[in-house]
Design a protein around this motif. Sequence first.
Motif: not given
Length: 142
Positions: A15-21, A42-47, A56-59, A25-36
Amino acid sequence: MTDHIPRLDHVVLWVRDPLAAVDFYEKAVGMEAVRLAEFAAGEVPFPSVRVNDETILDLMPLSFAERMRMLPGSVDSAGHPVNHVCLSLPRGDFDALLGRLTDHSVPMSELAHGSFGARGKATRSFYFRDPDGNVFEARHYD
């Protein structure tokens, strides 16, 4: 107790922008964020986003592509070499997803009937893309 049943653990999406992704996925697809929060700090490389209790889907930020060194040629995986990922949902969740994607003006394919999958022929299915061009199929079985 040890569980010896094979399962799909995760899929990594570029993904180009993990926060936008995550927002998509939260709003349009209805999935729950993990490690956001950890990603934002800056503690983990991706949400990630949760598909279900086991998957899970790693972004992964596309900018990390040049760091992929686990196998020769791994950097070349950036750019969507996967055709699509299929989400199998209960009928109600399938209908809710259709509604959310429509509400968010996400382009979708026509509904198909009887497409073959892991559990036989699906009652209904359709395709959509996330903002980064990753293609998803959603389906339900009766």
